[in-house]
Design an enzyme around this catalytic site. Structure first.
Site, PDB file in Angstrom:
ATOM      1  N   GLY A  44      -7.035   7.315  -2.072  1.00 59.20           N
ATOM      2  CA  GLY A  44      -5.601   7.542  -2.163  1.00 59.20           C
ATOM      3  C   GLY A  44      -4.884   6.212  -2.332  1.00 59.20           C
ATOM      4  N   GLN A  80       2.003   0.492  -2.229  1.00 54.55           N
ATOM      5  CA  GLN A  80       0.849  -0.418  -2.219  1.00 54.55           C
ATOM      6  C   GLN A  80       0.715  -1.208  -3.520  1.00 54.55           C
ATOM      7  OE1 GLN A  80      -1.821   2.891  -0.732  1.00 54.55           O
ATOM      8  NE2 GLN A  80      -2.726   1.167   0.340  1.00 54.55           N
ATOM      9  N   CYS A 118      -7.841   1.729   4.771  1.00 53.70           N
ATOM     10  CA  CYS A 118      -6.654   1.625   3.919  1.00 53.70           C
ATOM     11  C   CYS A 118      -6.837   0.436   2.994  1.00 53.70           C
ATOM     12  CB  CYS A 118      -5.415   1.429   4.794  1.00 53.70           C
ATOM     13  SG  CYS A 118      -3.882   1.257   3.845  1.00 53.70           S
ATOM     14  N   LEU A 119      -6.531   0.625   1.707  1.00 53.36           N
ATOM     15  CA  LEU A 119      -6.718  -0.469   0.748  1.00 53.36           C
ATOM     16  C   LEU A 119      -5.835  -1.675   1.070  1.00 53.36           C
ATOM     17  CD1 LEU A 119      -7.041   1.508  -2.619  1.00 53.36           C
ATOM     18  CD2 LEU A 119      -8.864   0.554  -1.195  1.00 53.36           C
ATOM     19  N   HIS A 122      -2.079  10.384   5.378  1.00 49.99           N
ATOM     20  CA  HIS A 122      -2.108   8.910   5.326  1.00 49.99           C
ATOM     21  C   HIS A 122      -1.181   8.403   4.215  1.00 49.99           C
ATOM     22  CE1 HIS A 122      -4.419   4.947   5.556  1.00 49.99           C
ATOM     23  NE2 HIS A 122      -3.768   4.834   4.407  1.00 49.99           N
ATOM     24  N   GLU A 123      -1.290   9.015   3.025  1.00 45.74           N
ATOM     25  CA  GLU A 123      -0.497   8.534   1.880  1.00 45.74           C
ATOM     26  C   GLU A 123       0.989   8.844   2.065  1.00 45.74           C
ATOM     27  OE1 GLU A 123      -1.833   6.475  -0.018  1.00 45.74           O
ATOM     28  OE2 GLU A 123      -3.831   6.936   0.696  1.00 45.74           O
ATOM     29  N   HIS A 175       2.619   6.326   4.051  1.00 48.08           N
ATOM     30  CA  HIS A 175       2.966   5.136   3.246  1.00 48.08           C
ATOM     31  C   HIS A 175       4.325   5.316   2.564  1.00 48.08           C
ATOM     32  CE1 HIS A 175      -0.398   2.327   3.197  1.00 48.08           C
ATOM     33  NE2 HIS A 175      -1.269   3.286   2.956  1.00 48.08           N
TER      34      HIS A 175
HETATM   35 ZN    ZN Z   1      -3.301   3.283   3.124  1.00 47.76          ZN
END
Ligand code: ZN
Length: 189
Positions: free
Chosen positions: A45, A50, A107-108, A149-150, A153
């Site tokens: 995701g 991000q 998480c990226l 999660h997304e 963000h």
């Molecule tokens: Zn993340």
């Protein structure tokens, strides 16, 4: 085009995303770039924040993970989660439902940091897809976790905000180092 993924400490990660007013060519290009960036980073995701855009837009694809199943209903009908990927959610409205479940997350924007996070087991989502069509879906399993999660963000919320106090305390040195490195690389001015 693969975009740089912003890391913890970048202020855009804390911004609530603006609603996407229309699916313009710029938005279509951003979606394509976000998918390419997510696949290149082997993520499941990616939120617009991000890649430096505070917008209500996220892309997901859970096919890269085989040992954590997902369930999906599209428009009230059972659907094959794999076939529905990638998922593009624009201006999503998300209602988490069901029981709390705890599972590992990464998480990226937080390389090398993984932690157990408790979230509800399923989500009901209304959103626009990449074509601007309204979709209704219900997801469970890994996909439900990834969507929560997304969507966090998109509201400037990060998974560290969902960690237990003990977990966050244990990760503090790593988090402080990551934040300091990110801030040191920000343009001055
Ligand atoms: Zn993340």
């Amino acid at each position: 085009m693969i975009l740089p993924v912003l890391q913890y400490g970048h202020p855009i990660l804390r911004q609530k995303g603006a609603r996407v007013a229309a699916i313009t060519p710029n938005i279509t290009e951003l979606i394509a770039d976000m998918l390419e960036t997510m696949y290149a980073a082997a993520g499941i995701g990616l939120a617009a924040q991000q890649v430096g855009q505070a917008l209500q837009l996220t892309v997901l694809d859970v096919r890269g993970v085989n040992d954590r199943p997902s369930t999906l209903e599209l428009g009230g009908q059972p659907a094959d989660a794999s076939e529905a990927m990638p998922l593009v959610l624009i201006n999503p409205e998300v209602k988490p439902t069901g029981e709390p479940v705890t599972g590992p997350e990464g998480c990226l924007s937080f390389p090398e940091i993984y932690q157990d996070i408790t979230r509800l087991e399923s989500v009901e989502v209304t959103a626009l897809n990449a074509k601007g069509e309204r979709i209704h879906l219900k997801a469970g399993g890994l996909l439900a976790r990834a969507i929560q999660h997304e969507v966090d963000h998109l509201n400037g919320i990060l998974f560290i905000d969902r960690m237990s106090t003990q977990a966050k305390r244990a990760l503090k040195p790593q988090l402080e180092a990551l934040k300091a490195a990110t801030k040191a690389a920000l343009p001055k001015g």
